[in-house]
Design an enzyme around this catalytic site. Structure first.
Site, PDB file in Angstrom:
ATOM      1  N   ARG A  83      -6.785  76.159 -23.918  1.00 49.25           N
ATOM      2  CA  ARG A  83      -5.705  74.992 -23.871  1.00 49.25           C
ATOM      3  C   ARG A  83      -4.098  75.411 -23.973  1.00 49.25           C
ATOM      4  O   ARG A  83      -3.235  74.341 -23.810  1.00 49.25           O
ATOM      5  CB  ARG A  83      -5.986  74.069 -24.715  1.00 49.25           C
ATOM      6  CG  ARG A  83      -6.751  72.727 -24.337  1.00 49.25           C
ATOM      7  CD  ARG A  83      -7.201  71.778 -25.481  1.00 49.25           C
ATOM      8  NE  ARG A  83      -7.413  70.903 -25.540  1.00 49.25           N
ATOM      9  CZ  ARG A  83      -8.678  70.185 -25.339  1.00 49.25           C
ATOM     10  NH1 ARG A  83      -9.539  70.950 -25.381  1.00 49.25           N
ATOM     11  NH2 ARG A  83      -8.699  68.662 -25.462  1.00 49.25           N
ATOM     12  N   ARG A 122     -15.248  54.729 -23.426  1.00 44.73           N
ATOM     13  CA  ARG A 122     -16.432  55.299 -23.226  1.00 44.73           C
ATOM     14  C   ARG A 122     -17.215  55.683 -24.453  1.00 44.73           C
ATOM     15  O   ARG A 122     -16.791  55.375 -25.678  1.00 44.73           O
ATOM     16  CB  ARG A 122     -16.164  56.937 -22.759  1.00 44.73           C
ATOM     17  CG  ARG A 122     -15.237  57.816 -23.711  1.00 44.73           C
ATOM     18  CD  ARG A 122     -14.911  59.013 -22.973  1.00 44.73           C
ATOM     19  NE  ARG A 122     -14.251  59.771 -24.033  1.00 44.73           N
ATOM     20  CZ  ARG A 122     -13.600  61.090 -23.768  1.00 44.73           C
ATOM     21  NH1 ARG A 122     -13.965  61.615 -22.573  1.00 44.73           N
ATOM     22  NH2 ARG A 122     -13.066  61.797 -24.646  1.00 44.73           N
ATOM     23  N   ARG A 156     -16.125  58.404 -29.898  1.00 46.94           N
ATOM     24  CA  ARG A 156     -15.335  59.487 -30.747  1.00 46.94           C
ATOM     25  C   ARG A 156     -14.119  58.822 -31.342  1.00 46.94           C
ATOM     26  O   ARG A 156     -13.393  57.906 -31.105  1.00 46.94           O
ATOM     27  CB  ARG A 156     -14.726  60.332 -29.465  1.00 46.94           C
ATOM     28  CG  ARG A 156     -15.668  61.308 -29.161  1.00 46.94           C
ATOM     29  CD  ARG A 156     -14.956  62.194 -28.076  1.00 46.94           C
ATOM     30  NE  ARG A 156     -13.894  62.666 -28.289  1.00 46.94           N
ATOM     31  CZ  ARG A 156     -13.331  63.706 -27.299  1.00 46.94           C
ATOM     32  NH1 ARG A 156     -14.121  64.198 -26.397  1.00 46.94           N
ATOM     33  NH2 ARG A 156     -11.984  64.291 -27.610  1.00 46.94           N
ATOM     34  N   ARG A 167      -2.835  63.033 -27.038  1.00 43.50           N
ATOM     35  CA  ARG A 167      -3.478  64.079 -26.526  1.00 43.50           C
ATOM     36  C   ARG A 167      -3.162  64.279 -25.024  1.00 43.50           C
ATOM     37  O   ARG A 167      -3.053  65.705 -24.566  1.00 43.50           O
ATOM     38  CB  ARG A 167      -5.279  63.565 -26.204  1.00 43.50           C
ATOM     39  CG  ARG A 167      -5.769  63.592 -27.580  1.00 43.50           C
ATOM     40  CD  ARG A 167      -7.009  62.956 -27.725  1.00 43.50           C
ATOM     41  NE  ARG A 167      -7.965  63.388 -26.837  1.00 43.50           N
ATOM     42  CZ  ARG A 167      -9.141  62.738 -26.593  1.00 43.50           C
ATOM     43  NH1 ARG A 167      -9.184  61.443 -26.965  1.00 43.50           N
ATOM     44  NH2 ARG A 167     -10.108  63.191 -25.771  1.00 43.50           N
TER      45      ARG A 167
HETATM   46  P1  AMP Z   1     -11.907  67.477 -26.202  1.00 46.17           P
HETATM   47  O1  AMP Z   1     -13.273  67.246 -26.826  1.00 46.17           O
HETATM   48  O2  AMP Z   1     -11.820  68.928 -25.400  1.00 46.17           O
HETATM   49  O3  AMP Z   1     -10.979  66.588 -25.866  1.00 46.17           O
HETATM   50  O4  AMP Z   1     -11.294  68.126 -27.803  1.00 46.17           O
HETATM   51  C1  AMP Z   1     -11.114  67.082 -28.908  1.00 46.17           C
HETATM   52  C2  AMP Z   1      -9.807  67.656 -29.813  1.00 46.17           C
HETATM   53  O5  AMP Z   1     -10.313  68.973 -30.178  1.00 46.17           O
HETATM   54  C3  AMP Z   1      -8.415  68.075 -28.942  1.00 46.17           C
HETATM   55  O6  AMP Z   1      -7.857  66.858 -28.991  1.00 46.17           O
HETATM   56  C4  AMP Z   1      -8.084  69.051 -30.061  1.00 46.17           C
HETATM   57  O7  AMP Z   1      -7.526  68.443 -31.344  1.00 46.17           O
HETATM   58  C5  AMP Z   1      -9.083  69.765 -30.479  1.00 46.17           C
HETATM   59  N1  AMP Z   1      -9.419  70.794 -29.543  1.00 46.17           N
HETATM   60  C6  AMP Z   1     -10.557  71.221 -28.581  1.00 46.17           C
HETATM   61  N2  AMP Z   1     -10.393  72.218 -27.924  1.00 46.17           N
HETATM   62  C7  AMP Z   1      -9.219  72.628 -28.234  1.00 46.17           C
HETATM   63  C8  AMP Z   1      -8.519  74.005 -27.918  1.00 46.17           C
HETATM   64  N3  AMP Z   1      -8.979  74.880 -27.122  1.00 46.17           N
HETATM   65  N4  AMP Z   1      -7.293  74.379 -28.380  1.00 46.17           N
HETATM   66  C9  AMP Z   1      -6.834  73.520 -29.627  1.00 46.17           C
HETATM   67  N5  AMP Z   1      -7.435  72.293 -29.996  1.00 46.17           N
HETATM   68  C10 AMP Z   1      -8.577  71.933 -29.282  1.00 46.17           C
END
Ligand code: AMP
Length: 210
Positions: A83, A122, A156, A167
């Site tokens: 990311r 969702r 979530r 985000r």
């Molecule tokens: P996601 O489920 O992919 O939307 O991730 C949810 C949250 O987890 C994000 O908003 C970040 O706070 C954290 N997160 C997930 N993957 C990463 C990553 N590769 N780098 C940094 N933070 C992450």
């Protein structure tokens, strides 16, 4: 790759079933750590609730450890990682050490205007993980999971309008620069994610050569 709520998780789960290749979602790993109350979870929780990115060191260590497990030996689908540019560089290094090549980088593209509605509606079956949506995909029988019959659903903690806005900001500032990074390597494929799930899956299967 793709913005929050763009459908990466849903599609990666489908690819996992279709190809029998493990789906690694850093978001899912972090949520599991938060739920279990581990040190990583305690460190990540506030950052996730604020819609910001967890530190590169923590994420890279998590992926390095996870990709050593036996179920990754025949390949893996990365979802939500890398990311940031430092994470992408760390991934390159990790894969070189493993003697593994990155086959494809797929961006599931969805305009910002569609994402808030997609994310805030969702919810998921707490038992089997099947995904639903207030507007686009209700269970056939209200309150009962179509797949496993459970009546227990979760949302979530970070799927609120405020956190989604943060985000999206983090996505554009820190993650979008990875698109030219992978385009320069000739790996990037862009798919229109603003369509019904099955149409997106069909496109993914096509670009993955099935
Ligand atoms: P996601 O489920 O992919 O939307 O991730 C949810 C949250 O987890 C994000 O908003 C970040 O706070 C954290 N997160 C997930 N993957 C990463 C990553 N590769 N780098 C940094 N933070 C992450």
């Amino acid at each position: 790759m793709g913005p929050p709520g763009g459908g990466k998780g849903t599609q990666a789960k489908r690819l996992q079933e279709r190809f029998g290749i493990v789906h690694l979602s850093t978001g899912d790993m972090l949520r599991a750590a938060v739920k279990a109350g581990t040190a990583v979870g305690q460190q990540a929780r506030a950052v996730m609730d604020a819609g910001k990115l967890v530190s590169d060191e923590l994420i890279v260590a998590m992926i390095a450890e996870r990709t050593c497990l036996a179920d990754c030996a025949s390949g893996f689908i990365l979802d939500g990682f890398p990311r940031t540019i430092p994470q992408a560089e760390a991934l390159d290094k990790l894969l070189t050490e493993k003697g593994v090549t990155l086959d494809k980088v797929i961006e599931v593209e969805v305009p910002d205007a569609r994402l808030i509605e997609r994310i805030t509606g969702r919810f998921t079956c707490a038992k089997c993980g099947e995904g639903y949506h207030d507007k686009f995909k209700q269970p056939k029988v209200a309150g009962v999971c179509d797949v496993c019959g459970s009546k227990d659903f979760t949302r979530r903690a970070d799927d609120t309008v405020e956190t989604v806005t943060a985000r999206l900001k983090a996505y554009h500032a820190q993650t979008a620069p990875l698109l030219p990074y992978y385009q320069a390597k000739g790996l990037l494929i862009v798919i229109d994610g603003d369509r019904p799930m099955d149409a997106v899956t069909a496109d993914l299967e096509r670009v993955l050569g099935t």
